[in-house]
Scaffold this motif. Structure first.
Motif, PDB file in Angstrom:
ATOM      1  N   ALA A 132       1.244  48.240 -40.425  1.00  8.21           N
ATOM      2  CA  ALA A 132       2.033  49.210 -40.344  1.00  8.21           C
ATOM      3  C   ALA A 132       2.819  49.927 -39.242  1.00  8.21           C
ATOM      4  CB  ALA A 132       1.114  49.793 -41.163  1.00  8.21           C
ATOM      5  N   VAL A 133       3.912  50.206 -40.115  1.00  2.85           N
ATOM      6  CA  VAL A 133       4.947  51.010 -38.356  1.00  2.85           C
ATOM      7  C   VAL A 133       4.364  52.513 -38.059  1.00  2.85           C
ATOM      8  CG1 VAL A 133       5.961  49.231 -38.324  1.00  2.85           C
ATOM      9  CG2 VAL A 133       7.076  50.709 -39.727  1.00  2.85           C
ATOM     10  N   LEU A 134       5.020  52.702 -36.968  1.00  2.00           N
ATOM     11  CA  LEU A 134       4.213  53.966 -36.387  1.00  2.00           C
ATOM     12  C   LEU A 134       6.493  54.024 -35.271  1.00  2.00           C
ATOM     13  CD1 LEU A 134       2.570  56.368 -35.233  1.00  2.00           C
ATOM     14  CD2 LEU A 134       4.808  56.355 -33.675  1.00  2.00           C
ATOM     15  N   SER A 135       7.238  55.358 -36.298  1.00  2.00           N
ATOM     16  CA  SER A 135       8.668  55.705 -35.754  1.00  2.00           C
ATOM     17  C   SER A 135       8.713  56.713 -35.489  1.00  2.00           C
ATOM     18  CB  SER A 135       9.160  54.501 -36.648  1.00  2.00           C
ATOM     19  OG  SER A 135      10.272  54.589 -35.376  1.00  2.00           O
ATOM     20  N   GLY A 136       9.330  57.562 -35.296  1.00  2.00           N
ATOM     21  CA  GLY A 136       9.315  58.963 -35.496  1.00  2.00           C
ATOM     22  C   GLY A 136       9.855  59.503 -33.571  1.00  2.00           C
ATOM     23  N   PRO A 137      10.665  60.662 -33.065  1.00  2.00           N
ATOM     24  CA  PRO A 137      11.231  60.785 -32.342  1.00  2.00           C
ATOM     25  C   PRO A 137       9.837  61.871 -31.522  1.00  2.00           C
ATOM     26  CG  PRO A 137      11.271  62.588 -33.632  1.00  2.00           C
ATOM     27  CD  PRO A 137      10.315  62.005 -34.946  1.00  2.00           C
ATOM     28  N   ASN A 138       9.236  60.089 -30.702  1.00  2.00           N
ATOM     29  CA  ASN A 138       8.470  60.657 -30.028  1.00  2.00           C
ATOM     30  C   ASN A 138       8.017  60.059 -28.730  1.00  2.00           C
ATOM     31  OD1 ASN A 138       6.165  58.792 -32.803  1.00  2.00           O
ATOM     32  ND2 ASN A 138       7.187  61.607 -31.961  1.00  2.00           N
ATOM     33  N   LEU A 139       8.531  61.099 -27.618  1.00  2.00           N
ATOM     34  CA  LEU A 139       8.977  60.582 -26.610  1.00  2.00           C
ATOM     35  C   LEU A 139       7.886  60.986 -25.462  1.00  2.00           C
ATOM     36  CD1 LEU A 139      12.135  62.636 -25.487  1.00  2.00           C
ATOM     37  CD2 LEU A 139      12.032  60.443 -25.846  1.00  2.00           C
ATOM     38  N   ALA A 140       7.220  59.372 -24.836  1.00  2.00           N
ATOM     39  CA  ALA A 140       5.561  60.146 -24.611  1.00  2.00           C
ATOM     40  C   ALA A 140       5.377  60.590 -23.935  1.00  2.00           C
ATOM     41  CB  ALA A 140       5.686  58.162 -24.070  1.00  2.00           C
ATOM     42  N   LYS A 141       6.395  60.894 -22.717  1.00  2.00           N
ATOM     43  CA  LYS A 141       6.031  62.235 -21.818  1.00  2.00           C
ATOM     44  C   LYS A 141       5.933  63.564 -22.492  1.00  2.00           C
ATOM     45  CE  LYS A 141       5.290  64.369 -17.618  1.00  2.00           C
ATOM     46  NZ  LYS A 141       4.337  63.809 -16.781  1.00  2.00           N
ATOM     47  N   GLU A 142       6.784  64.072 -22.999  1.00  2.00           N
ATOM     48  CA  GLU A 142       6.000  65.320 -24.171  1.00  2.00           C
ATOM     49  C   GLU A 142       4.688  65.171 -25.267  1.00  2.00           C
ATOM     50  OE1 GLU A 142       9.760  65.952 -26.188  1.00  2.00           O
ATOM     51  OE2 GLU A 142      10.781  66.407 -24.874  1.00  2.00           O
ATOM     52  N   ILE A 143       4.425  64.105 -25.564  1.00  2.00           N
ATOM     53  CA  ILE A 143       3.523  63.915 -26.594  1.00  2.00           C
ATOM     54  C   ILE A 143       1.831  63.864 -25.493  1.00  2.00           C
ATOM     55  CG2 ILE A 143       2.037  61.710 -27.832  1.00  2.00           C
ATOM     56  CD1 ILE A 143       4.758  60.909 -29.339  1.00  2.00           C
ATOM     57  N   ALA A 144       2.069  63.542 -24.397  1.00  2.00           N
ATOM     58  CA  ALA A 144       0.658  63.544 -23.054  1.00  2.00           C
ATOM     59  C   ALA A 144       0.323  64.963 -22.440  1.00  2.00           C
ATOM     60  CB  ALA A 144       1.182  62.213 -21.764  1.00  2.00           C
ATOM     61  N   VAL A 145       1.892  65.217 -22.175  1.00  2.00           N
ATOM     62  CA  VAL A 145       1.402  66.843 -22.621  1.00  2.00           C
ATOM     63  C   VAL A 145       1.540  68.192 -23.435  1.00  2.00           C
ATOM     64  CG1 VAL A 145       2.703  66.940 -20.069  1.00  2.00           C
ATOM     65  CG2 VAL A 145       4.000  67.307 -21.806  1.00  2.00           C
ATOM     66  N   GLU A 146       1.030  67.187 -24.714  1.00  2.00           N
ATOM     67  CA  GLU A 146       0.852  67.800 -26.169  1.00  2.00           C
ATOM     68  C   GLU A 146       2.142  68.855 -26.324  1.00  2.00           C
ATOM     69  OE1 GLU A 146      -3.161  69.805 -25.902  1.00  2.00           O
ATOM     70  OE2 GLU A 146      -3.690  67.286 -24.755  1.00  2.00           O
ATOM     71  N   GLN A 147       3.024  68.832 -26.393  1.00  2.00           N
ATOM     72  CA  GLN A 147       4.359  69.218 -26.747  1.00  2.00           C
ATOM     73  C   GLN A 147       4.249  69.004 -28.368  1.00  2.00           C
ATOM     74  OE1 GLN A 147       8.091  69.064 -24.713  1.00  2.00           O
ATOM     75  NE2 GLN A 147       6.987  69.991 -22.807  1.00  2.00           N
ATOM     76  N   PRO A 148       4.647  69.506 -29.141  1.00  2.00           N
ATOM     77  CA  PRO A 148       4.807  69.421 -30.452  1.00  2.00           C
ATOM     78  C   PRO A 148       5.368  68.677 -31.302  1.00  2.00           C
ATOM     79  CG  PRO A 148       4.075  71.243 -30.553  1.00  2.00           C
ATOM     80  CD  PRO A 148       4.926  70.916 -29.794  1.00  2.00           C
ATOM     81  N   THR A 149       5.112  67.664 -31.450  1.00  2.00           N
ATOM     82  CA  THR A 149       6.065  66.325 -32.379  1.00  2.00           C
ATOM     83  C   THR A 149       5.960  65.820 -33.994  1.00  2.00           C
ATOM     84  OG1 THR A 149       7.159  64.561 -31.924  1.00  2.00           O
ATOM     85  CG2 THR A 149       4.935  64.770 -31.603  1.00  2.00           C
ATOM     86  N   ALA A 150       6.541  65.184 -34.288  1.00  2.00           N
ATOM     87  CA  ALA A 150       5.654  64.802 -35.849  1.00  2.00           C
ATOM     88  C   ALA A 150       6.264  63.024 -36.310  1.00  2.00           C
ATOM     89  CB  ALA A 150       6.285  65.152 -36.697  1.00  2.00           C
ATOM     90  N   THR A 151       5.924  62.312 -36.815  1.00  2.00           N
ATOM     91  CA  THR A 151       6.702  61.339 -36.511  1.00  2.00           C
ATOM     92  C   THR A 151       5.927  61.016 -37.900  1.00  2.00           C
ATOM     93  OG1 THR A 151       6.050  58.546 -35.488  1.00  2.00           O
ATOM     94  CG2 THR A 151       3.921  59.950 -36.427  1.00  2.00           C
ATOM     95  N   VAL A 152       6.387  58.907 -38.430  1.00  2.00           N
ATOM     96  CA  VAL A 152       6.098  58.389 -39.963  1.00  2.00           C
ATOM     97  C   VAL A 152       5.366  56.799 -39.658  1.00  2.00           C
ATOM     98  CG1 VAL A 152       7.191  57.518 -41.518  1.00  2.00           C
ATOM     99  CG2 VAL A 152       8.134  59.412 -40.353  1.00  2.00           C
ATOM    100  N   ILE A 153       4.100  57.380 -40.048  1.00  2.00           N
ATOM    101  CA  ILE A 153       3.613  55.575 -40.638  1.00  2.00           C
ATOM    102  C   ILE A 153       3.788  55.209 -41.434  1.00  2.00           C
ATOM    103  CG2 ILE A 153       0.874  55.062 -40.407  1.00  2.00           C
ATOM    104  CD1 ILE A 153       0.108  57.655 -38.953  1.00  2.00           C
ATOM    105  N   ALA A 154       4.687  53.760 -41.677  1.00  2.00           N
ATOM    106  CA  ALA A 154       4.873  53.342 -42.604  1.00  2.00           C
ATOM    107  C   ALA A 154       3.376  52.285 -43.340  1.00  2.00           C
ATOM    108  CB  ALA A 154       6.172  53.416 -42.786  1.00  2.00           C
ATOM    109  N   CYS A 155       2.948  52.139 -44.626  1.00  2.00           N
ATOM    110  CA  CYS A 155       2.816  50.731 -45.160  1.00  2.00           C
ATOM    111  C   CYS A 155       3.009  50.973 -46.758  1.00  2.00           C
ATOM    112  CB  CYS A 155       1.884  50.867 -44.254  1.00  2.00           C
ATOM    113  SG  CYS A 155       0.279  49.870 -45.409  1.00  2.00           S
TER     114      CYS A 155
END
Length: 332
Positions: A132-155
């Protein structure tokens, strides 16, 4: 409880490990450096890659890859794309035989021109439905401070995709599933190169009109390549394509965007690398392999070619952008 091994303790690997743990998944991280593993395990911080972020209780870390991999249901591959093959070779004997192999790496391998899922399959012998692969608008710093984001898991195996989705869904991290692995990987690889171009333009003082044009035409060329490889255009119009592209091109948190800005201001590749603590932006390495792959399919990618000219042929940024503007005019 699902058990995940996160192999890599860089900024995004650490942020994703936090997401998994916050979602209730049992997580053990592997860090290449023993001091990083010790800091995560004992002090719940990764000061080199996510300074100031407190990691959750119960997040384990180790320098021993076999310890991290033992009993894992999901193996998260969070190392740079050009080092994935070497790391997998060292880990392959300890990979659980039925675990889902989830790639966070974004790039096309230099030399082989393989996407990351293809590298995983070749090195490990895993069937495509385990990868599987994970991809999306996922800037690590924003995720780490729990700002909302979305991603795609493809398999290709939707059951595995849903299992990973459930293992990382939190109030701030919303995963969607998809079966288009090619589209997600092409979007994830190409957006780094386009972000370098966007940063270069900003570095020489160009404004938002230019930025919008680069993003839009960058989407067009990544879609051309994706379709040639068998991707669905709809994937590249979604989170794994345009979503990831916009975030990476406009955010100062984006390493590729920031690296490109330094090049645009006249710094050499070596100077930009020194300023980013010795780290080279992923797009610098991937632009050559992406361009070679595109040419092998007869796909035109002028922005990618421009980035390659700056990074590997020592062409001045201003000259390359002038050449782009001087290309023959045609219908969109």
């Amino acid at each position: 409880m699902v058990k995940a091994a996160v192999m890599g303790a860089g900024s995004f690997g650490t942020a994703y490990a936090k997401v998994l743990r916050d979602a209730g998944t049992e997580v053990t991280m592997w860090a290449r450096r023993s001091d990083v593993a010790e800091s995560i395990a004992e002090r719940r911080v990764n000061p080199d890659y996510l300074p100031g972020v407190r990691l959750p209780e119960g997040l384990h870390a180790t320098h021993d890859h076999a310890e991290a991999l033992g009993g894992a249901d999901v193996v998260v591959l969070a190392v740079p794309s050009q080092s994935l093959r070497g790391n997998l070779g060292a880990w392959s004997g300890d990979l659980p035989p039925s675990a889902t192999l989830l790639s966070l790496a974004k790039g096309v391998e230099v030399g082989t021109l393989m996407r990351m899922s293809q590298v995983i399959a070749e090195v490990t012998g895993a069937e495509a439905d385990r990868i599987a692969v994970l991809s999306g608008p996922n800037l690590a710093k924003e995720i780490a401070v729990e700002q909302p984001t979305a991603t795609v898991i493809a398999c290709p195996d939707s059951v595995r995709a849903v299992a990973v989705q459930r293992a990382c869904a939190t109030g701030y991290f919303r995963p969607y599933t998809n079966t288009d692995v090619i589209g997600c990987e092409v979007g994830g690889a190409c957006k780094n190169v386009i972000a370098l171009c966007s940063g270069m333009a900003a570095g020489i003082g160009l404004g938002e009109n230019t930025s919008a044009a680069i993003i839009t035409r960058g989407l067009a060329e990544m879609t051309r390549l994706g379709v040639a490889l068998g991707a669905r255009p709809k994937t590249l119009a979604g989170l794994a394509g345009v979503g990831d592209l916009v975030a990476t091109c406009v955010s100062p948190l984006s390493r590729n965007r920031s690296f490109g800005e330094r090049l645009g201001r006249g710094e050499t590749l070596e100077q930009a690398q020194q300023a980013t603590h010795g780290q080279v932006a992923e797009g610098v390495k991937s632009c050559s392999s992406i361009l070679e792959l595109a040419r092998s399919y007869g796909v035109e990618m002028p922005l990618t070619e421009a980035v390659h000219s700056v990074c590997h042929e020592q062409m001045p940024v201003a000259q390359v952008l002038v050449q782009l503007l001087g290309r023959r005019i045609k219908p969109e």
